[in-house]
Design a protein around this motif. Sequence first.
Motif, short mmCIF file in Angstrom:
data_model
loop_
_atom_site.label_atom_id
_atom_site.label_comp_id
_atom_site.label_asym_id
_atom_site.label_seq_id
_atom_site.Cartn_x
_atom_site.Cartn_y
_atom_site.Cartn_z
N ARG A 4 -37.04 30.47 50.99
CA ARG A 4 -36.00 30.80 50.05
C ARG A 4 -34.87 30.29 50.52
O ARG A 4 -34.23 30.80 51.80
N LEU A 5 -33.92 29.61 49.94
CA LEU A 5 -32.81 29.15 50.31
C LEU A 5 -31.72 29.32 49.30
O LEU A 5 -31.90 29.21 48.15
N LEU A 6 -30.61 29.80 49.80
CA LEU A 6 -29.45 29.93 49.00
C LEU A 6 -28.47 28.87 49.55
O LEU A 6 -28.08 28.85 50.64
N LEU A 7 -28.13 27.96 48.54
CA LEU A 7 -27.22 26.78 48.66
C LEU A 7 -26.00 27.08 48.15
O LEU A 7 -25.88 26.87 46.95
N VAL A 8 -24.99 26.99 49.04
CA VAL A 8 -23.68 27.32 48.69
C VAL A 8 -22.69 25.79 48.47
O VAL A 8 -22.70 25.28 49.77
N SER A 9 -22.62 25.11 47.56
CA SER A 9 -21.95 23.86 47.48
C SER A 9 -20.55 23.99 47.03
O SER A 9 -20.22 24.60 45.93
N THR A 10 -19.78 23.28 47.46
CA THR A 10 -18.16 23.14 46.91
C THR A 10 -18.23 21.87 46.17
O THR A 10 -18.94 20.98 46.17
N CYS A 11 -17.40 22.33 45.09
CA CYS A 11 -17.14 21.21 44.00
C CYS A 11 -15.78 20.48 43.98
O CYS A 11 -15.03 21.44 43.64
N GLY A 12 -15.58 19.38 43.85
CA GLY A 12 -14.44 18.79 43.82
C GLY A 12 -14.44 18.22 42.16
O GLY A 12 -14.89 18.88 41.37
N VAL A 13 -13.69 17.11 42.18
CA VAL A 13 -13.60 16.37 40.76
C VAL A 13 -13.90 14.78 40.75
O VAL A 13 -13.79 14.18 39.65
N SER A 14 -14.25 14.55 42.10
CA SER A 14 -14.77 12.88 42.13
C SER A 14 -15.77 12.49 41.01
O SER A 14 -15.84 11.55 40.77
N LEU A 15 -16.51 13.28 40.68
CA LEU A 15 -17.59 13.25 39.47
C LEU A 15 -16.89 12.60 38.31
O LEU A 15 -17.33 11.82 37.65
N VAL A 152 -26.97 28.25 53.25
CA VAL A 152 -26.33 26.68 53.79
C VAL A 152 -25.01 26.59 53.00
O VAL A 152 -25.35 26.88 51.87
N PHE A 153 -24.11 26.25 53.69
CA PHE A 153 -23.03 25.93 53.00
C PHE A 153 -22.64 24.33 52.96
O PHE A 153 -22.85 23.88 54.20
N ASN A 154 -22.84 23.73 51.88
CA ASN A 154 -22.91 22.38 51.78
C ASN A 154 -21.48 21.97 51.37
O ASN A 154 -20.94 22.11 50.22
N LEU A 155 -20.92 21.30 52.31
CA LEU A 155 -19.30 21.04 52.16
C LEU A 155 -19.26 19.46 52.04
O LEU A 155 -18.12 18.90 52.40
N THR A 156 -20.34 18.88 51.55
CA THR A 156 -20.00 17.44 51.27
C THR A 156 -19.13 16.96 50.16
O THR A 156 -18.46 16.03 50.36
#
Length: 358
Positions: A4-15, A152-156
């Motif tokens: 079981r994975l909780l994935l926290v990802s930050t979002c910018g505006v590059s998309l 997991v904190f995904n800070l890509t």
Amino acid sequence: MTHRLLLVSTCGVSLLEKGADKDALDWLKTTANDVEVDTARLTPILSARRDTLRAADEPTRRKMSAELNGIGAVLDRYKPKQLFHVLVHTDTALGRATAGLVQEVVGNQSLLVSAGGLRTNSLVSFREALADLTRQLDTLVRSYREQGWFVVFNLTGGFKSLNGYLQTLGMISADRCVFIFEGAPELMEIPRLPVRLSELDDVREHVDIFRRLAVGYTVSANDAKGVPDSLLMEVDGEVTTSVLGNVVWARHRATLFAERLLLPLSSKVRVADAVKKVFSGLEVAQKVQVNEAIDEFCAYVDHGRPLPKSRTFKKLQGDPVPGSTHELYVWSDGATGRLCGHFDASGVFVFDLLRGHL
């Protein structure tokens, strides 16, 4: 394999920015910190990106979005059987829009998270928003970890100013922080730090310092002497809470606010004995809200800090409470709670009593 994975990802505006023409790109950069924007300008950009994402295969999506690239790399690495996404975005129109596009790709097992004022055009509001975001994420992460989830904190993706803060938070609260540097094929992982957080007694001793900082008061380094150095940062002779300080305050605040009715932070605010008597019989959550409301009101009185939308302060109509002229909303869930009071001859606001909605 992670179950079981909780994935926290930050979002910018590059998309939104990738693939935009010069006119659209200039507009996106100009409005990056705006809470509301011209929907007639934003909608076509969103629609175009949505259509491209829907038509793209996974490798193409990952090239389009740093957020999706990081998410994809984490899933390749951990291969979870159960997955839930938390998408952290700025308190801006473009931040919400970008996170919404990412959410459409990752699916319904996801949650958008932000905090009021989480924008980089105001340092004061940004700091206050980080404290609020810390409280939200730390509470969420702790509840998942207690149930056996790997976090997991995904800070890509996201903004450097936010990611730098969340990297420290993730190293305290999560199991891993991960990144993919642009052009690099491999996932970089930073493990959880073996940090011992300050005990409740350490915070209780300096509770007024943390209360003042939480509602925007200026606190000098001299006034904060004795507070553990790891919990504060000093800038130009003034202090603010560090990442660790925000985590510690988030974890102990409710306990301290439920213990007793704390003295007002402002000399312009006083609480009558009638309020103290009612307070002693309240439920824990209500006690917390009473202390929060009075702290926020003190900041409003002392330096004009706007009250939260839930904390309406207004003049009473007629004379429903003899002696009181105003009411402050304390809580509105279930049976409502209001603090009623008046300004005395010296200009001090006195909370006369705590009661239900009038």
